[in-house]
Design an enzyme around this catalytic site. Structure first.
Site, PDB file in Angstrom:
ATOM      1  N   ASP A   9      -3.426 -10.353   6.123  1.00 38.06           N
ATOM      2  CA  ASP A   9      -2.064 -10.881   5.970  1.00 38.06           C
ATOM      3  C   ASP A   9      -1.050  -9.763   6.230  1.00 38.06           C
ATOM      4  O   ASP A   9      -1.164  -8.671   5.652  1.00 38.06           O
ATOM      5  CB  ASP A   9      -1.935 -11.418   4.532  1.00 38.06           C
ATOM      6  CG  ASP A   9      -0.640 -12.172   4.288  1.00 38.06           C
ATOM      7  OD1 ASP A   9      -0.077 -12.733   5.238  1.00 38.06           O
ATOM      8  OD2 ASP A   9      -0.206 -12.209   3.114  1.00 38.06           O
ATOM      9  N   HIS A  10      -0.077 -10.023   7.073  1.00 38.10           N
ATOM     10  CA  HIS A  10       0.988  -9.052   7.397  1.00 38.10           C
ATOM     11  C   HIS A  10       0.440  -7.685   7.818  1.00 38.10           C
ATOM     12  O   HIS A  10       0.856  -6.651   7.283  1.00 38.10           O
ATOM     13  CB  HIS A  10       1.955  -8.859   6.215  1.00 38.10           C
ATOM     14  CG  HIS A  10       2.759 -10.076   5.892  1.00 38.10           C
ATOM     15  ND1 HIS A  10       3.831 -10.486   6.645  1.00 38.10           N
ATOM     16  CD2 HIS A  10       2.632 -10.984   4.897  1.00 38.10           C
ATOM     17  CE1 HIS A  10       4.333 -11.598   6.122  1.00 38.10           C
ATOM     18  NE2 HIS A  10       3.625 -11.926   5.060  1.00 38.10           N
ATOM     19  N   ASP A  42       2.137  -8.647  12.170  1.00 38.36           N
ATOM     20  CA  ASP A  42       3.528  -8.954  11.829  1.00 38.36           C
ATOM     21  C   ASP A  42       4.470  -7.884  12.370  1.00 38.36           C
ATOM     22  O   ASP A  42       4.679  -6.842  11.746  1.00 38.36           O
ATOM     23  CB  ASP A  42       3.673  -9.090  10.299  1.00 38.36           C
ATOM     24  CG  ASP A  42       5.108  -9.438   9.900  1.00 38.36           C
ATOM     25  OD1 ASP A  42       5.948  -9.646  10.802  1.00 38.36           O
ATOM     26  OD2 ASP A  42       5.375  -9.514   8.687  1.00 38.36           O
ATOM     27  N   SER A  50       4.770 -20.212  -3.009  1.00 33.40           N
ATOM     28  CA  SER A  50       4.966 -20.432  -4.457  1.00 33.40           C
ATOM     29  C   SER A  50       6.365 -20.965  -4.721  1.00 33.40           C
ATOM     30  O   SER A  50       7.333 -20.529  -4.090  1.00 33.40           O
ATOM     31  CB  SER A  50       4.813 -19.117  -5.220  1.00 33.40           C
ATOM     32  OG  SER A  50       3.509 -18.620  -5.110  1.00 33.40           O
ATOM     33  N   ASN A 103       0.682 -20.003   2.717  1.00 32.86           N
ATOM     34  CA  ASN A 103       0.393 -18.749   2.026  1.00 32.86           C
ATOM     35  C   ASN A 103       0.932 -18.830   0.600  1.00 32.86           C
ATOM     36  O   ASN A 103       2.116 -19.137   0.390  1.00 32.86           O
ATOM     37  CB  ASN A 103       1.080 -17.584   2.743  1.00 32.86           C
ATOM     38  CG  ASN A 103       0.329 -17.157   3.969  1.00 32.86           C
ATOM     39  OD1 ASN A 103      -0.438 -17.920   4.535  1.00 32.86           O
ATOM     40  ND2 ASN A 103       0.543 -15.925   4.389  1.00 32.86           N
ATOM     41  N   TYR A 133       0.584 -16.941  -3.336  1.00 29.94           N
ATOM     42  CA  TYR A 133       0.018 -15.884  -4.168  1.00 29.94           C
ATOM     43  C   TYR A 133       0.741 -15.711  -5.511  1.00 29.94           C
ATOM     44  O   TYR A 133       0.103 -15.629  -6.560  1.00 29.94           O
ATOM     45  CB  TYR A 133       0.024 -14.550  -3.398  1.00 29.94           C
ATOM     46  CG  TYR A 133      -0.403 -13.380  -4.233  1.00 29.94           C
ATOM     47  CD1 TYR A 133      -1.703 -13.312  -4.737  1.00 29.94           C
ATOM     48  CD2 TYR A 133       0.482 -12.360  -4.574  1.00 29.94           C
ATOM     49  CE1 TYR A 133      -2.105 -12.264  -5.539  1.00 29.94           C
ATOM     50  CE2 TYR A 133       0.082 -11.302  -5.376  1.00 29.94           C
ATOM     51  CZ  TYR A 133      -1.208 -11.257  -5.860  1.00 29.94           C
ATOM     52  OH  TYR A 133      -1.600 -10.224  -6.658  1.00 29.94           O
TER      53      TYR A 133
HETATM   54  P1  13P Z   1       4.358 -16.328  -2.470  1.00 34.41           P
HETATM   55  O1  13P Z   1       4.834 -14.977  -2.905  1.00 34.41           O
HETATM   56  O2  13P Z   1       5.491 -17.342  -2.455  1.00 34.41           O
HETATM   57  O3  13P Z   1       3.233 -16.824  -3.279  1.00 34.41           O
HETATM   58  O4  13P Z   1       3.888 -16.218  -0.960  1.00 34.41           O
HETATM   59  C1  13P Z   1       2.775 -15.431  -0.623  1.00 34.41           C
HETATM   60  C2  13P Z   1       2.747 -15.160   0.834  1.00 34.41           C
HETATM   61  O5  13P Z   1       3.511 -15.697   1.603  1.00 34.41           O
HETATM   62  C3  13P Z   1       1.748 -14.193   1.340  1.00 34.41           C
HETATM   63  O6  13P Z   1       1.909 -13.899   2.682  1.00 34.41           O
END
Ligand code: 13P
Length: 291
Positions: A81-82, A103, A219, A238, A240
């Protein structure tokens, strides 16, 4: 079973669902996500965010992620991720990740395009999927952390941050990526004010390109807005921050219920946090899979 991100998203497209993508910076989170998906019998994506290197490095958690994915009873894509550099993406590919996000969304459009194209060429040669980002997904000051950069008031205007449909078409056609992270108002971390999502933008981009789209900052979005986003073409969400906080909340509740005459045992705390996160993951997966 280990699958590529591309296969997982093609399947989600056919079923009009989104696959949940969860960051797993420790063993408790990794188990909570895999077991939550297995209990609901849905595919899932586990991902290592480069900003979490301080919690557990890619070289430490990566092999655990692959082993758990292979052993899982449901399809699991293992994703970076990223990723911020060519080297980090190559490290993930060498470890056996089935997908990487490169990214370069903070860089000028032409540079983002050229660098992403280079990664796609290498990744596709070894059957690894690629996600890239166009636009700017803001990071809240609380939680999150992925892609965190300071922004000026001018840069924070929606027209300067959100993904432009025409540019998205050019970017996707030129790079050959497998999915695109689009910016339409979702933020990483906790929302400080009510989310203002430009959900129509998803369909506007979909009219230009037929590709699975990724929503970062999953989220804190309402069930109704998730449904609109999924029905408009979001295939990877995504998520977390809320799962992470659910683990912390469960610990606070547990500690509050215990006699304070001696310190708790860490293995108990580990299980308490795991249960809290697994419950939260399952709640999110029910919504993402429109169960
Ligand atoms: P949240 O912080 O909204 O859970 O998103 C996580 C995310 O986008 C990881 O790339």
């Amino acid at each position: 079973m280990l699958v590529t991100l591309k296969d997982s998203l093609v399947h989600a497209e056919k079923e009009n669902k989104a696959v949940g993508a969860f960051n797993v910076p420790n063993y408790e989170t990794l188990r909570a996500v895999i077991h939550g998906a297995e209990e609901l019998n849905v595919p899932v994506i586990i991902q290592h965010a480069e900003v979490h290197e301080n919690l557990m490095s890619l070289s430490e958690i990566g092999p655990m992620m692959i082993a758990m994915a292979k052993k899982a009873k449901v399809p699991v894509a293992v994703h970076l991720d990223h990723g911020s550099s060519f080297e980090k993406c190559m490290e993930a590919i060498r470890l056996g990740f089935t997908s990487v996000m490169y990214d370069a969304s903070d860089k000028p459009f032409a540079q983002n395009l050229a660098e992403t194209k280079e990664i796609v060429k290498i990744a596709h040669a070894v059957d690894v999927s690629v996600e890239a980002e166009l636009g700017s997904i803001y990071t809240s000051v609380i939680g999150g952390g992925e892609g965190r950069v300071e922004r000026t008031a001018e840069e924070l205007k929606p027209e300067n941050m959100y993904t432009d449909p025409k540019l998205a078409k050019e970017f996707v056609t030129e790079t050959g990526i497998d999915c695109l992270a689009i910016a339409f108002g979702a933020v990483h971390g906790l929302y400080l004010t009510k989310p203002q999502l430009d959900l129509k933008r998803i369909s506007q981009i979909k009219q230009e390109i037929d590709l699975p789209f990724v929503m970062h900052g999953g989220s804190g979005v309402s069930a109704e807005n998730y449904a609109v986003a999924i029905n408009s073409g979001i295939r990877k969400i995504n998520y977390y921050t809320y799962m992470n906080q659910a683990g912390g909340r469960e610990l606070v509740n547990y500690l509050g219920s215990q006699e304070a005459n001696q310190p708790p045992f860490f293995d108990t705390l580990s299980l308490v946090a795991y249960e809290g996160m697994k419950r939260n993951v399952k709640e999110a997966l029910v919504i993402f899979n429109q169960l």
